[in-house]
Scaffold this motif. Sequence first.
Motif, PDB file in Angstrom:
ATOM      1  N   MET A 146       0.852  -1.177   0.000  1.00 55.02           N
ATOM      2  CA  MET A 146       0.000   0.000   0.000  1.00 55.02           C
ATOM      3  C   MET A 146       0.896   1.238   0.000  1.00 55.02           C
ATOM      4  N   THR A 147       0.519   2.184  -0.810  1.00 57.11           N
ATOM      5  CA  THR A 147       1.305   3.410  -0.901  1.00 57.11           C
ATOM      6  C   THR A 147       1.123   4.251   0.359  1.00 57.11           C
ATOM      7  N   PRO A 148       2.117   5.065   0.685  1.00 57.06           N
ATOM      8  CA  PRO A 148       1.970   5.940   1.858  1.00 57.06           C
ATOM      9  C   PRO A 148       0.757   6.878   1.724  1.00 57.06           C
ATOM     10  N   ARG A 149       0.499   7.357   0.524  1.00 56.06           N
ATOM     11  CA  ARG A 149      -0.643   8.266   0.320  1.00 56.06           C
ATOM     12  C   ARG A 149      -1.959   7.551   0.584  1.00 56.06           C
ATOM     13  N   ARG A 150      -2.067   6.335   0.089  1.00 52.27           N
ATOM     14  CA  ARG A 150      -3.278   5.532   0.308  1.00 52.27           C
ATOM     15  C   ARG A 150      -3.488   5.284   1.802  1.00 52.27           C
ATOM     16  N   ALA A 179      -9.761  17.044   3.788  1.00 56.18           N
ATOM     17  CA  ALA A 179      -8.967  16.680   4.970  1.00 56.18           C
ATOM     18  C   ALA A 179      -7.640  16.039   4.572  1.00 56.18           C
ATOM     19  N   CYS A 180      -7.615  15.435   3.379  1.00 58.22           N
ATOM     20  CA  CYS A 180      -6.391  14.807   2.868  1.00 58.22           C
ATOM     21  C   CYS A 180      -5.561  15.764   2.022  1.00 58.22           C
ATOM     22  N   GLY A 181      -6.067  16.991   1.846  1.00 55.43           N
ATOM     23  CA  GLY A 181      -5.343  17.982   1.056  1.00 55.43           C
ATOM     24  C   GLY A 181      -5.532  17.834  -0.440  1.00 55.43           C
ATOM     25  N   ILE A 182      -6.616  17.176  -0.839  1.00 54.01           N
ATOM     26  CA  ILE A 182      -6.919  17.009  -2.263  1.00 54.01           C
ATOM     27  C   ILE A 182      -8.408  17.289  -2.473  1.00 54.01           C
ATOM     28  N   SER A 183      -8.808  17.369  -3.716  1.00 56.46           N
ATOM     29  CA  SER A 183     -10.234  17.563  -3.986  1.00 56.46           C
ATOM     30  C   SER A 183     -10.960  16.232  -3.829  1.00 56.46           C
ATOM     31  N   GLY A 184     -12.258  16.309  -3.669  1.00 54.58           N
ATOM     32  CA  GLY A 184     -13.056  15.092  -3.596  1.00 54.58           C
ATOM     33  C   GLY A 184     -12.855  14.195  -4.805  1.00 54.58           C
ATOM     34  N   PRO A 185     -12.972  14.758  -6.021  1.00 50.14           N
ATOM     35  CA  PRO A 185     -12.757  13.924  -7.209  1.00 50.14           C
ATOM     36  C   PRO A 185     -11.353  13.309  -7.274  1.00 50.14           C
ATOM     37  N   ALA A 186     -10.356  13.995  -6.743  1.00 42.03           N
ATOM     38  CA  ALA A 186      -8.992  13.450  -6.761  1.00 42.03           C
ATOM     39  C   ALA A 186      -8.877  12.202  -5.882  1.00 42.03           C
ATOM     40  N   LEU A 187      -9.779  12.075  -4.934  1.00 33.13           N
ATOM     41  CA  LEU A 187      -9.796  10.888  -4.073  1.00 33.13           C
ATOM     42  C   LEU A 187      -9.996   9.623  -4.916  1.00 33.13           C
ATOM     43  N   TYR A 188     -10.726   9.781  -6.033  1.00 33.79           N
ATOM     44  CA  TYR A 188     -11.012   8.638  -6.894  1.00 33.79           C
ATOM     45  C   TYR A 188      -9.782   8.134  -7.642  1.00 33.79           C
ATOM     46  N   LYS A 189      -8.683   8.858  -7.591  1.00 33.77           N
ATOM     47  CA  LYS A 189      -7.428   8.346  -8.142  1.00 33.77           C
ATOM     48  C   LYS A 189      -6.869   7.237  -7.255  1.00 33.77           C
ATOM     49  N   HIS A 190      -7.268   7.271  -5.985  1.00 33.93           N
ATOM     50  CA  HIS A 190      -6.743   6.317  -5.008  1.00 33.93           C
ATOM     51  C   HIS A 190      -7.743   5.231  -4.653  1.00 33.93           C
ATOM     52  N   PHE A 191      -9.019   5.562  -4.642  1.00 38.25           N
ATOM     53  CA  PHE A 191     -10.077   4.633  -4.266  1.00 38.25           C
ATOM     54  C   PHE A 191     -11.248   4.760  -5.228  1.00 38.25           C
ATOM     55  N   SER A 227     -14.371   4.420  -4.560  1.00 37.14           N
ATOM     56  CA  SER A 227     -15.522   5.081  -3.941  1.00 37.14           C
ATOM     57  C   SER A 227     -15.262   5.253  -2.452  1.00 37.14           C
ATOM     58  N   LYS A 228     -16.137   5.989  -1.804  1.00 45.50           N
ATOM     59  CA  LYS A 228     -16.045   6.114  -0.341  1.00 45.50           C
ATOM     60  C   LYS A 228     -16.287   4.749   0.300  1.00 45.50           C
ATOM     61  N   ASP A 229     -17.189   3.958  -0.276  1.00 44.14           N
ATOM     62  CA  ASP A 229     -17.421   2.598   0.215  1.00 44.14           C
ATOM     63  C   ASP A 229     -16.137   1.775   0.152  1.00 44.14           C
ATOM     64  N   ALA A 230     -15.357   1.967  -0.897  1.00 42.56           N
ATOM     65  CA  ALA A 230     -14.096   1.236  -1.046  1.00 42.56           C
ATOM     66  C   ALA A 230     -13.093   1.640   0.030  1.00 42.56           C
ATOM     67  N   VAL A 231     -13.137   2.905   0.446  1.00 43.41           N
ATOM     68  CA  VAL A 231     -12.276   3.367   1.539  1.00 43.41           C
ATOM     69  C   VAL A 231     -12.636   2.610   2.814  1.00 43.41           C
ATOM     70  N   LEU A 232     -13.918   2.573   3.138  1.00 40.24           N
ATOM     71  CA  LEU A 232     -14.377   1.865   4.335  1.00 40.24           C
ATOM     72  C   LEU A 232     -14.028   0.382   4.256  1.00 40.24           C
ATOM     73  N   ALA A 233     -14.259  -0.217   3.109  1.00 38.53           N
ATOM     74  CA  ALA A 233     -13.979  -1.639   2.941  1.00 38.53           C
ATOM     75  C   ALA A 233     -12.495  -1.942   3.146  1.00 38.53           C
TER      76      ALA A 233
END
Length: 183
Positions: free
Chosen positions: A1-5, A32-44, A46-52
Amino acid sequence: MTPRRQQILDIAAELFASRGFHGVSVSELGAACGISGPALYKHFESKDAVLAEMLVAISETLLGEGRSRVASADGPRAALASLVEWHIEFALSHRSLIVVQDRDWSSLPDEARERVRTLQRAYVDVWATQLRLLDAELGPEVSRARAHVLFGLLNSTPHSGRLPDAQMHDVLREMAHGALGLV
């Protein structure tokens, strides 16, 4: 897992613990992570995928470390003492994950929920096996029940951790060892 992830997972755990999974938007998580909401999708995905990933990963870690500690222990008493130490370390350093697991369990996607359940059952069995080795009169169901009761004690840190961590560690160890008859 990457440090950013991992950073995103850590921040998400804190936010989900404080406001609930449904109380945090993708935009708020991204900010809160210092990125835009859409940029979160570069890493995950969905939000469900983050929780999972958050809950599957910690369940894999608990099981892997539990098995490792048992494998390196000299008998069931030493294995249980080592398992207690490991779980206390986890409970003191991952309070937010304990809250998220408890409160947001129903928000987990079905596949992730089943994976977490499978991992948790295996982790319980690691403990239950050592309990039965220590006391041959314990049946499988009683040993599993004892493991669950002990997890309740150790996972109380989000609510019971009113002392500095070092003192709380000692209180948890003393109580867990007493409950397991390791004193």
